[in-house]
Scaffold this active site. Structure first.
Site, PDB file in Angstrom:
ATOM      1  N   ASP A 158       0.879  -1.152   0.000  1.00 47.06           N
ATOM      2  CA  ASP A 158       0.000   0.000   0.000  1.00 47.06           C
ATOM      3  C   ASP A 158       0.930   1.218   0.000  1.00 47.06           C
ATOM      4  O   ASP A 158       2.123   1.108   0.280  1.00 47.06           O
ATOM      5  CB  ASP A 158      -0.941  -0.019   1.210  1.00 47.06           C
ATOM      6  CG  ASP A 158      -2.138   0.888   0.995  1.00 47.06           C
ATOM      7  OD1 ASP A 158      -3.147   0.710   1.689  1.00 47.06           O
ATOM      8  OD2 ASP A 158      -2.066   1.765   0.107  1.00 47.06           O
TER       9      ASP A 158
HETATM   10  C1  GLC Z   1      -4.178   4.335  -0.105  1.00 49.74           C
HETATM   11  C2  GLC Z   1      -5.124   3.228   0.088  1.00 49.74           C
HETATM   12  C3  GLC Z   1      -5.186   2.279  -1.057  1.00 49.74           C
HETATM   13  C4  GLC Z   1      -4.982   3.034  -2.348  1.00 49.74           C
HETATM   14  C5  GLC Z   1      -3.570   3.617  -2.348  1.00 49.74           C
HETATM   15  C6  GLC Z   1      -3.282   4.445  -3.600  1.00 49.74           C
HETATM   16  O1  GLC Z   1      -3.653   4.840   1.036  1.00 49.74           O
HETATM   17  O2  GLC Z   1      -5.043   2.494   1.306  1.00 49.74           O
HETATM   18  O3  GLC Z   1      -6.457   1.629  -1.030  1.00 49.74           O
HETATM   19  O4  GLC Z   1      -5.155   2.157  -3.459  1.00 49.74           O
HETATM   20  O5  GLC Z   1      -3.325   4.394  -1.205  1.00 49.74           O
HETATM   21  O6  GLC Z   1      -4.058   5.595  -3.590  1.00 49.74           O
END
Ligand code: GLC
Length: 741
Positions: free
Chosen positions: A229
């Site tokens: 993430d």
């Molecule tokens: C975020 C989220 C994830 C998302 C990623 C990119 O913090 O937890 O679901 O796809 O960053 O934006």
């Protein structure tokens, strides 16, 4: 563009180039290998619509795209075809924008209704979430667009999400929190998995070799890319060793440099780097469809088609709904700008954000008295009294449903409750339209004749709501999550969001309806609940452990669709189990009077439980009850099926083996006499008892069923440690003999 196979490219790459591949390029791309003509791949959010961010005049902006129902709404369709329809629609936007991978779906369990991102997740039931996600992923990838299932794993709150440790026992971990990922990954093979921010039992998910390699790859067979993430990597080298291939977003080279330094110091082998780089290359060089402009109008039609199936008619009495065309009604509350999505990384920019339910309702009647929220309670009450029939719009504000924070309460805003009290008291025929992405407390539910839950149904929310209110569309949505009476009733009430960086999942497997049914706690609206403007009858149920078949008939006067749910009950559980567990579902469309015979496959894993002793799932052979219902609380029929279980896995006897486990398992029969001699006091080995054998019929045996072997030295003066060891050896010899047969 066709590329060489990843392996061939890898052979041509330098070590720094490989390490570079394991670090994102910018916020949304993988690196390529310019020297070899390899370009990076773009990925963007999100689960219910494309959020492609572009830099314009030195500022980030987001391109407009189609906004579908968010996950909690999409799930309420209980229709795998709708999941696919939404995914296909999003894929079209992705192809048009040159996006290779969409960062979704999210399949985390709804442990508490308070989680700020529950609008982005499907359900409180792992089988439902996994099966529904599989339909979404398969459809997305059939378009040539990769799907990235997230957030792996046990990511069930936003509070302190970067550091909190989800402390969860093995059984709920496997049965509840990993199960949706297991189903979807094995059924649909997503191109990527996004590991989660949080720790699991103290270890960062990003650094858990058990999670990312032993389980995900070796046990489940996942072959794609594991990406972090965003900002989730705590230790790049440790995460590379654990199986995290791609750090997102770019760490501006520090991740790469950590990897190169660890290689230079001999701390890691280059094969680890090759493993990760190979996977990222495979994703980056996968042939993708050439960009094709989208037909924005057609996309909106798809959004409306989905929204129509996602709304849930929670209550409908006294013929309150559907409204009659031309009918005089008072419309009260924020009807001109319905919320249609949550906030955070999933937020989609749409061309026409209006979602004006008032304008949509005016297509069916021009006899509307509209009182916006700002006009205050007196004006609202006046209109309610004057019109009699009232449609009151209530719901959660955007500030209650966004990434990065959890709710503290399930209550609607105080001023809305005050308005509701006043208007529902004044209205002769009240209807409530509820717009939220997650359950709320509904203290006024008994004071309204009807209630329609729109959920957050994307850009077509207002249109679909008006169609349903005036009967143009027959609602067919059902809840894929429970609406509890109040927060205090929820299973995680004492343990959400935990204390600082520890959250104990003390409720174990008992989340959602599994908990409320087990504890017999009344709920406002049960899992699987949803009404229609027509009625359905179920009959002629038959089946076996693999599938059930039944006839569903539309017994009403208008066409409609029914979601038939199948639940499993373990009739003789070895362990504590919920009263019912969802194991199958289907949605069937029927004309008035029409009937269809439907067959619903039963997900076999639902019979099993995760045996922490054996470290795997285990299915008890024997009778189970399969029930079919219009909701978890509206069961229309049941059958008992005999399930062929797993052979009892060999669990060798030892000092702390319980008597019952030896007596009840026939594999130990050859050792039963020596067992009885060691375990039973001479005083109790009477002729009467001996005649009954060493079985449950023998009161001397029965008395000790819940003792362990080592206790015999206390209860049997003739017993000794030597005799206990001899007994253990005889039992295990019998076991080995039985296992050889
Ligand atoms: C975020 C989220 C994830 C998302 C990623 C990119 O913090 O937890 O679901 O796809 O960053 O934006």
């Amino acid at each position: 563009m066709k590329h060489l196979p990843a392996e061939a490219i890898l052979d041509k790459m330098t070590t720094p180039e490989k390490a570079n591949l394991c670090d994102g390029e910018g916020s949304w791309h993988t690196h390529g290998v310019e020297r070899l003509g390899i370009s990076g791949a773009m990925m963007t959010d999100g689960p219910h619509g494309l959020r492609k961010m572009v830099m314009k005049d030195g500022k980030w902006s987001t391109n407009a795209a189609t906004c579908m129902p968010t996950a909690s709404a999409l799930a309420a369709s209980w229709n795998r075809e709708i999941a696919a329809h939404a995914a296909n629609t999003i894929a079209k936007d992705a192809i048009a924008e040159g996006v290779a991978v969409v960062l979704g779906p999210g399949v985390n369990m709804k442990r508490s209704p308070l989680c700020g991102r529950n609008f982005e997740y499907f359900s409180e039931d792992p089988y439902f979430a996994g099966s529904f996600a599989a339909a979404y992923i398969s459809a997305m990838q059939q378009n040539g667009v990769g799907s990235c299932i997230k957030h792996f794993a046990v990511n069930n709150q936003e509070t302190r999400r970067f550091t909190v440790s989800a402390n969860v026992a093995a059984r709920p971990l496997h049965e509840t929190y990993l199960r949706a990922f297991e189903i979807a990954i094995q059924a649909a093979k997503p191109e990527a998995v996004m590991e989660s921010y949080n720790r699991i039992n103290g270890k960062h998910a990003a650094e858990s070799r058990w999670l990312l390699d032993d389980l995900l790859r070796k046990k489940w067979g996942f072959e794609g890319v594991v990406m972090s993430d965003w900002d989730a990597v705590n230790d790049r080298v440790a995460s590379l060793e654990a199986g995290l291939d791609l750090e997102m977003p770019t760490s501006h080279g520090s991740g790469r440099d950590y990897i190169l330094a660890a290689l230079a110091d001999g701390k890691i082998d280059e094969s680890l780097l090759d493993r990760a780089a190979r996977r990222v290359l495979a994703l980056a060089t996968k042939e993708r469809p050439a960009p094709v402009p989208v037909d924005r109008a057609a996309q909106h039609v798809a959004a409306l088609a989905c929204a129509r199936e996602c709304m849930v008619l929670l209550k409908n009495e006294k013929g309150a709904l559907p409204l009659a065309k031309g009918e005089r009604i008072a419309v009260i509350g924020e009807a001109e700008a319905l919320r249609y999505q949550g906030s955070g990384s999933s937020k989609v920019v749409v061309d026409s954000p209006a979602n004006n339910a008032l304008a949509e309702m005016k297509k069916y009647t021009d006899n509307i008295t509209y009182v916006p929220f700002a006009d205050g309670i007196d004006a609202a009450v006046g209109a309610a009294k004057a019109c009699g029939k009232v449609v009151l719009f209530l719901g959660l504000p955007e500030s209650a449903e966004f990434e990065g924070a959890d709710r503290k309460t399930m209550a609607l805003p105080k001023e809305q409750l005050e308005l509701a009290d006043a208007v529902l008291a004044a209205a002769a025929q009240p209807v409530v339209v509820l717009t939220c992405g997650a359950p709320v407390e509904l203290p006024f539910a008994d004071r309204t004749d009807a209630m329609l839950l729109t959920y957050l149904c994307g850009e077509a929310t207002a249109e679909a709501a008006a169609e349903i209110l005036f009967g143009e569309t027959n609602p067919s949505g059902k809840l894929a999550e429970t609406f509890p009476m109040r927060l205090e009733d929820t299973p995680s009430y004492f343990n959400f969001p935990g204390t600082f960086d520890n959250c104990d999942y003390a409720e174990g497997i008992y989340i959602g309806y599994r908990y409320y049914e087990k504890k017999k706690i009344p709920v406002r609206f049960p899992f699987g609940h949803g009404l229609s403007y027509t009625t359905f009858a179920y009959s002629n149920l038959a089946g076996d452990e693999n599938a059930v078949t039944l006839t569903v008939k539309n017994t009403g006067s208008r066409a409609g669709s029914e979601v038939v749910q199948v639940y499993m009950h373990d009739n003789a559980p070895y362990v504590s189990r919920p009263p019912k567990e969802l194991c199958g579902y289907t949605k069937v469309a029927l004309a008035p009077g029409e009937e269809k015979r439907v067959t619903i496959p039963v997900e076999r894993r639902v019979y099993s439980f995760y045996d922490e002793v054996r470290g795997d799932f285990y299915t008890r052979g024997g009778d189970y009850t399969l029930s079919v219902g219009a909701s978890s609380a509206d069961i229309r029929g049941e059958i008992v099926v005999c399930v062929h279980g797993d052979a009892p896995k060999t669990v060798r006897v030892h000092r702390n083996t319980y008597f019952r486990d030896v007596i009840l398992d026939d594999r130990y029969a050859p050792a039963r006499d020596i067992f009885a001699a060691a375990m039973l006091p001479r005083s109790e080995r009477t002729p009467e008892n001996e005649a009954l054998g060493n079985t449950m019929d023998n009161p001397a045996v029965r008395r000790r069923m819940h003792y362990v072997l080592r206790q015999a030295v206390y209860s049997n003066p003739d017993c000794s440690e030597t005799l206990i060891e001899e007994t253990i050896a005889a039992c295990n010899a019998a076991l080995e003999g039985a296992d050889k047969q």
